[in-house]
Design an enzyme around this catalytic site. Structure first.
Site, PDB file in Angstrom:
ATOM      1  N   GLU A 104      98.871 -25.183  62.175  1.00  0.00           N
ATOM      2  CA  GLU A 104     100.127 -25.467  62.870  1.00  0.00           C
ATOM      3  C   GLU A 104     100.457 -26.961  62.792  1.00  0.00           C
ATOM      4  OE1 GLU A 104      99.967 -22.058  66.370  1.00  0.00           O
ATOM      5  OE2 GLU A 104      98.925 -23.939  66.682  1.00  0.00           O
ATOM      6  N   ASP A 130     104.205 -12.886  65.354  1.00  0.00           N
ATOM      7  CA  ASP A 130     103.834 -11.473  65.511  1.00  0.00           C
ATOM      8  C   ASP A 130     104.596 -10.926  66.706  1.00  0.00           C
ATOM      9  OD1 ASP A 130     101.922 -11.589  68.073  1.00  0.00           O
ATOM     10  OD2 ASP A 130     101.527 -13.352  66.860  1.00  0.00           O
TER      11      ASP A 130
HETATM   12  N1  SAH Z   1      93.142 -13.493  66.744  1.00  0.00           N
HETATM   13  C1  SAH Z   1      93.505 -14.842  66.398  1.00  0.00           C
HETATM   14  C2  SAH Z   1      93.403 -15.648  67.643  1.00  0.00           C
HETATM   15  C3  SAH Z   1      94.166 -16.918  67.594  1.00  0.00           C
HETATM   16  S1  SAH Z   1      94.803 -17.246  69.138  1.00  0.00           S
HETATM   17  C4  SAH Z   1      92.589 -15.338  65.300  1.00  0.00           C
HETATM   18  O1  SAH Z   1      91.568 -14.711  65.115  1.00  0.00           O
HETATM   19  O2  SAH Z   1      92.878 -16.307  64.621  1.00  0.00           O
HETATM   20  C5  SAH Z   1      96.527 -17.307  68.792  1.00  0.00           C
HETATM   21  C6  SAH Z   1      97.150 -18.662  68.845  1.00  0.00           C
HETATM   22  O3  SAH Z   1      98.540 -18.525  68.539  1.00  0.00           O
HETATM   23  C7  SAH Z   1      97.119 -19.278  70.232  1.00  0.00           C
HETATM   24  O4  SAH Z   1      97.052 -20.671  70.116  1.00  0.00           O
HETATM   25  C8  SAH Z   1      98.436 -18.799  70.880  1.00  0.00           C
HETATM   26  O5  SAH Z   1      99.091 -19.842  71.571  1.00  0.00           O
HETATM   27  C9  SAH Z   1      99.319 -18.332  69.722  1.00  0.00           C
HETATM   28  N2  SAH Z   1      99.697 -16.897  69.679  1.00  0.00           N
HETATM   29  C10 SAH Z   1     100.325 -16.322  68.619  1.00  0.00           C
HETATM   30  N3  SAH Z   1     100.508 -15.009  68.841  1.00  0.00           N
HETATM   31  C11 SAH Z   1      99.981 -14.726  70.067  1.00  0.00           C
HETATM   32  C12 SAH Z   1      99.828 -13.507  70.809  1.00  0.00           C
HETATM   33  N4  SAH Z   1     100.272 -12.333  70.350  1.00  0.00           N
HETATM   34  N5  SAH Z   1      99.221 -13.582  72.024  1.00  0.00           N
HETATM   35  C13 SAH Z   1      98.774 -14.766  72.503  1.00  0.00           C
HETATM   36  N6  SAH Z   1      98.875 -15.943  71.820  1.00  0.00           N
HETATM   37  C14 SAH Z   1      99.464 -15.937  70.601  1.00  0.00           C
END
Ligand code: SAH
Length: 265
Positions: free
Chosen positions: A19, A225
């Protein structure tokens, strides 16, 4: 919260490397890196504007700690968070941009002692961001998606993500220490907070600290997403392929806008 159209030194934070990568690359060679609390603060100029860029890492605690350091150690005059989020509100689609005018911590629940979402002893659940920063971010995002996005991201990639003509929304963002990745999770969130546009994991922590320090702040999110069962696949692909492009395109216009305003003044 005080309003400040042209901050002298801007703190920019993001949760994940992809990002922030494009902005860090654009800072050029004259950057001083200072390490505080396991984080690298990049102090220098971005598009001619004094900035401190830092990778906060994921979650509310990480974001809050980084925000305090930006304010106290690096003496920034305003803070902008840039990152991705899961679209929750109707019509909030992958590739859209959300400027958060108000932030709430959806996982704060100290009932029955305090009302749901209220931050104990702070008398509030919602934290407003700075109106002038928001207006400039909204204009920058709208100009970017209309004029530059199709050049930066090729047609095949846009088709892969279903990005057509992205919209720029302004409104409520919900933050919590949960990656929302199931339709049921998203539905309960909307039931509790009907006006929410998107969900992420840091913005409301930044906004709370900025409220406590009377620091103007803004939260800019690109939708990666729909916070549903395909969220983690969609999120990773978006992060790798387009996240940085959006951040650079919008923040660049944002800082240029500020500079031309300063020049005009
Ligand atoms: N499952 C992901 C976790 C990353 S956390 C991985 O394995 O890479 C997601 C990051 O993007 C966080 O910093 C949050 O602020 C943002 N984000 C994007 N989509 C999100 C969602 N559906 N729920 C919560 N945070 C989300």
């Amino acid at each position: 919260m005080s309003s400040q159209a042209s901050p002298r030194r801007l703190g920019i934070l993001a949760a994940m490397h992809d990002e922030l990568a494009g902005l860090l690359a654009d800072m050029g060679p004259d950057v001083v890196v200072q390490r505080v609390g396991l984080r690298d603060y990049h102090v220098g100029e971005l598009y001619g504007h004094p900035c401190v860029l830092v990778l906060a890492r994921i979650g509310k605690v990480a974001a809050a700690a980084t925000t305090v350091t930006l304010i106290r150690e690096f003496k920034v005059d305003a803070i902008v968070f840039t990152g991705l989020a899961g679209g929750i509100g109707q019509g909030v689609r992958v590739g859209d941009v959300v400027v958060g005018t108000s932030l709430v911590q959806h996982d704060m629940d100290a009932r029955p002692i305090f009302p749901r979402h209220e931050i104990p002893l702070l008398d509030r659940a919602y934290f407003d961001t700075d109106a002038s920063l928001n207006a400039l971010l909204r204009q920058s995002a709208a100009a970017y998606v209309a004029e530059q996005l199709a050049t930066d991201i090729d047609a095949a990639t846009r088709a892969d993500f279903g990005i057509d003509v992205p919209a720029v929304h302004e409104g409520l963002i919900a933050s919590g220490d949960t990656f929302v990745h199931a339709a049921g999770m998203a539905t309960s969130l909307v039931e509790a907070l009907p006006d929410v546009l998107c969900v992420e994991m840091e913005g409301a922590a930044v906004a709370q600290i900025c409220h406590e320090y009377e620091m103007p702040c803004a939260v800019l999110r690109t939708i990666s997403d729909r916070a549903d069962s395909t969220a983690s696949v969609d999120f990773r692909a978006f992060l790798q392929r387009v996240a940085s492009v959006y951040a650079v395109g919008i923040v660049r216009r944002f800082l240029m806008g500020k500079i031309s305003r300063e020049n005009a003044a």
